[in-house]
Design a protein around this motif. Structure first.
Motif, PDB file in Angstrom:
ATOM      1  N   UNK A 174      48.789  45.999  50.690  1.00  0.00           N
ATOM      2  CA  UNK A 174      49.738  46.580  50.084  1.00  0.00           C
ATOM      3  C   UNK A 174      50.221  45.916  48.938  1.00  0.00           C
ATOM      4  N   UNK A 175      49.421  45.010  48.245  1.00  0.00           N
ATOM      5  CA  UNK A 175      49.835  44.317  47.040  1.00  0.00           C
ATOM      6  C   UNK A 175      48.849  44.754  45.940  1.00  0.00           C
ATOM      7  N   UNK A 176      49.363  44.873  44.800  1.00  0.00           N
ATOM      8  CA  UNK A 176      48.599  45.267  43.638  1.00  0.00           C
ATOM      9  C   UNK A 176      47.704  43.994  43.003  1.00  0.00           C
ATOM     10  N   UNK A 177      46.579  44.403  42.610  1.00  0.00           N
ATOM     11  CA  UNK A 177      45.650  43.237  41.947  1.00  0.00           C
ATOM     12  C   UNK A 177      45.451  43.982  40.365  1.00  0.00           C
ATOM     13  N   UNK A 178      44.957  43.123  39.470  1.00  0.00           N
ATOM     14  CA  UNK A 178      44.418  43.728  38.376  1.00  0.00           C
ATOM     15  C   UNK A 178      43.253  44.345  38.200  1.00  0.00           C
ATOM     16  N   UNK A 179      43.187  45.552  37.817  1.00  0.00           N
ATOM     17  CA  UNK A 179      41.823  46.242  37.555  1.00  0.00           C
ATOM     18  C   UNK A 179      41.101  45.526  36.851  1.00  0.00           C
ATOM     19  N   UNK A 180      41.317  45.060  35.649  1.00  0.00           N
ATOM     20  CA  UNK A 180      40.543  44.298  34.900  1.00  0.00           C
ATOM     21  C   UNK A 180      40.367  42.582  35.205  1.00  0.00           C
ATOM     22  N   UNK A 181      41.425  42.185  34.797  1.00  0.00           N
ATOM     23  CA  UNK A 181      41.881  40.776  35.107  1.00  0.00           C
ATOM     24  C   UNK A 181      43.142  40.586  34.636  1.00  0.00           C
ATOM     25  N   UNK A 182      44.078  39.560  35.016  1.00  0.00           N
ATOM     26  CA  UNK A 182      45.556  39.486  34.919  1.00  0.00           C
ATOM     27  C   UNK A 182      45.816  39.110  33.308  1.00  0.00           C
ATOM     28  N   UNK A 183      44.836  38.988  32.371  1.00  0.00           N
ATOM     29  CA  UNK A 183      45.461  38.716  31.137  1.00  0.00           C
ATOM     30  C   UNK A 183      45.121  40.118  30.177  1.00  0.00           C
TER      31      UNK A 183
END
Length: 582
Positions: free
Chosen positions: A439-448
């Motif tokens: 249920x959490x979001x994560x970066x599709x590419x990367x967090x930068x």
């Protein structure tokens, strides 16, 4: 002197020359009064001749004992070949040998060193150093070198500076699993091998090196397949004071340069497509646009009848396959079985034949009339003689299934031509992806990755709607490069970490060095990384990267030649203060 000519260099205008050659004995033929030996190096093959009339008896006897893959040096005269071989570049001449020295003997190889070898893949992987002697592999490695040279040439001329970044870095929780390296001098602590030089190249932008590149090894501990290895090579690039358009323009230039210099192909148009458009038209974010078969969305014209399979589906979608109306029932049953395989996962498939006389015949004639089926044909772009394949179900799964079928049909129809190149930019990806399990979001590419301008505020109200300032370069249905405009200020980066579930303490522990650097005048910057292994394979007309890597791993991540990975001895474990549960 071991050689003054290579084995592939001699031609008829060299007749009469005294030459010295070195190489491997490819094969020999003994006719009693004459012995021929084909001598091979990486440049080609030349025929050596020893005969009773012109060759010393001891030398002729020595030639008779040459074995396959012996390493020899031969001195002699280039003469005209009596029986010419037009299939060989050196087929007009041969070398009458006066002196022969065996530099090293060889065991009989476990497989034939030839283009059409009798060695299976596992055997050739175990003896890769012998496999490299084969033209197929040797030429691939030379081809890879040529591509790398052209990359360096183009980027250097564009003002990029090549900088090496560290291989022993800090493990981070983003992306795939890291390979970790224990530190003897810091017991209980570990380095990680880089999945990419991402943070280092951003720090180089802070350092004022406004155009960086590196052809660099990267490492990911993840499941393998034909186009993936645990260690792989990137063409890694970053630029400062740029917007997305600057990067797309620069690396369109690199791609054009490679296609022109390596393949002699001129490509003018690099179409652009949003992520949402790619998913709607092709069912994936790296579509192959060398052929059509775009998706036709059929919900509005297929969900008004009593066919509950379609009525209950989130998505009903189809493709028109050229010439498919001629498929037999047996052929169609096999295709239905194909889409129902676990690797694809469809529950079934509906088809509509577009007959040459303008009528339609479908597997759901019970529920749909000719007018309905004509609408399906119109929406999918089907013509007389074609067939429409329709899948239905949950949106994302159905798109993926139909995408797989589209690629399979293109392969069967010969539409995926290795000598045709169709590049495409895919842009405006979602910034975040929702993990269905956590249920959490994560970066599709990367967090930068930076959000598109003006969309940062949406992170608070509608995270799924935020588009990333990111882009992928697709070539023939393969992602060959991907990148983004980066976040370059501390506050925005802190906001991104917060939305990805990092506490301030976790963000500081993992990426504090980068956020600190942003306080010292970080310029706007962005970049891209190309997968060199995949790029070389595609330019070479293949999609499997293994034959373009000198010493690849197998599908289990093992190097069967050196037998790695392998256990380490107890003394090494003790030095590293590691204990293994046996």
């Amino acid at each position: 002197m071991y050689r003054d000519h290579t084995c592939g260099a001699l031609r008829s205008n060299d007749i009469g020359k005294q030459v010295t050659l070195s190489g491997w004995v490819h094969k020999t033929r003994d006719k009693g009064f004459v012995v021929w030996a084909d001598l091979r190096d990486r440049y080609g093959i030349v025929q050596l001749v020893f005969d009773a009339e012109r060759t010393d008896a001891s030398l002729l006897e020595k030639a008779r004992h040459l074995g396959r893959e012996y390493v020899v040096r031969a001195k002699g005269e280039v003469i005209e070949r009596a029986s010419k071989n037009p299939q060989m570049p050196t087929g007009d001449i041969e070398v009458l040998v006066r002196e022969l020295e065996v530099l090293n003997t060889s065991k009989t190889p476990p497989f034939t060193i030839a283009d059409d070898t009798d060695g299976g893949e596992d055997l050739r992987m175990k003896y890769r150093y012998l496999d490299i002697r084969r033209n197929v592999v040797k030429d691939n490695l030379i081809f890879r070198s040529k591509v790398a040279i052209e990359v360096r040439k183009y980027l250097s001329e564009e003002g990029f500076i090549e900088v090496e970044t560290p291989y022993l870095i800090k493990s981070t929780p983003e992306g795939a699993r890291d390979f970790v390296v224990p530190s003897r001098m810091n017991p209980g602590q570990f380095y990680a091998l880089p999945q990419s030089p991402q943070t280092f190249k951003q720090l180089l932008m802070v350092g004022g090196l406004d155009k960086y590149f590196q052809i660099v090894k990267c490492f990911r501990d993840e499941d393998l397949r034909a186009d993936r290895q645990p260690e792989f090579t990137q063409i890694d690039c970053e630029m400062a004071f740029v917007e997305q358009e600057d990067i797309l323009s620069t690396f369109e230039g690199l791609t054009r340069h490679l296609l022109q210099e390596i393949k002699g192909v001129t490509v003018d148009a690099f179409p652009r497509m949003t992520y949402d458009e790619a998913m709607a038209k092709y069912g994936n974010d790296k579509p192959d646009i060398r052929f059509g078969m775009e998706f036709g969305h059929l919900n509005e014209v297929a969900q008004h009848k009593d066919f509950q399979v379609f009525n209950a589906a989130e998505l009903v979608v189809g493709i028109a396959v050229p010439g498919g109306a001629s498929y037999t029932r047996k052929e169609l049953d096999k295709l239905i079985d194909w889409v129902k395989r676990p690797q694809v996962g469809a529950k079934g498939m509906v088809y509509v034949k577009c007959n040459p006389d303008g009528s339609f015949k479908s597997s759901v004639d019970k529920f749909y009339d000719q007018e309905d089926l004509a609408q399906w044909a119109q929406i999918t772009g089907a013509r007389a003689g074609d067939i429409v394949f329709v899948l239905s179900g949950e949106r994302n799964a159905t798109r993926s299934q139909l995408s797989a079928l589209r690629m399979e049909m293109a392969q069967r129809l010969g539409l995926r031509k290795a000598d045709e190149f169709a590049p495409l930019w895919v842009v405006d990806f979602p910034l975040l992806e929702l993990d269905g399990e956590t249920g959490h979001y994560h970066a599709m590419h990367h967090p930068f990755t930076a959000p598109k301008p003006g969309q940062l505020e949406l992170l608070e109200t509608d995270p799924a709607a935020v588009r990333a300032n990111a882009y992928d370069l697709v070539l023939n249905g393969n992602e060959i490069g991907g990148g983004s405009i980066r976040i370059h200020d501390r506050e925005t980066q802190a906001t991104m970490f917060r939305h990805l579930g990092f506490t301030p303490e976790e963000a500081k522990a993992q990426f504090g060095f980068l956020m600190d650097a942003f306080q010292y005048g970080a310029p706007p910057h962005g970049g891209i990384a190309f997968g060199l292994d995949r790029l070389v394979a595609i330019l070479g007309g293949q999609e499997t990267i293994r034959d373009f890597i000198a010493f690849p791993k197998n599908n289990s991540g093992r190097d069967v030649m050196i037998d790695a990975p392998a256990p380490i001895d107890a003394e090494q474990l003790k030095e590293l203060q590691l204990k293994l549960d046996r």
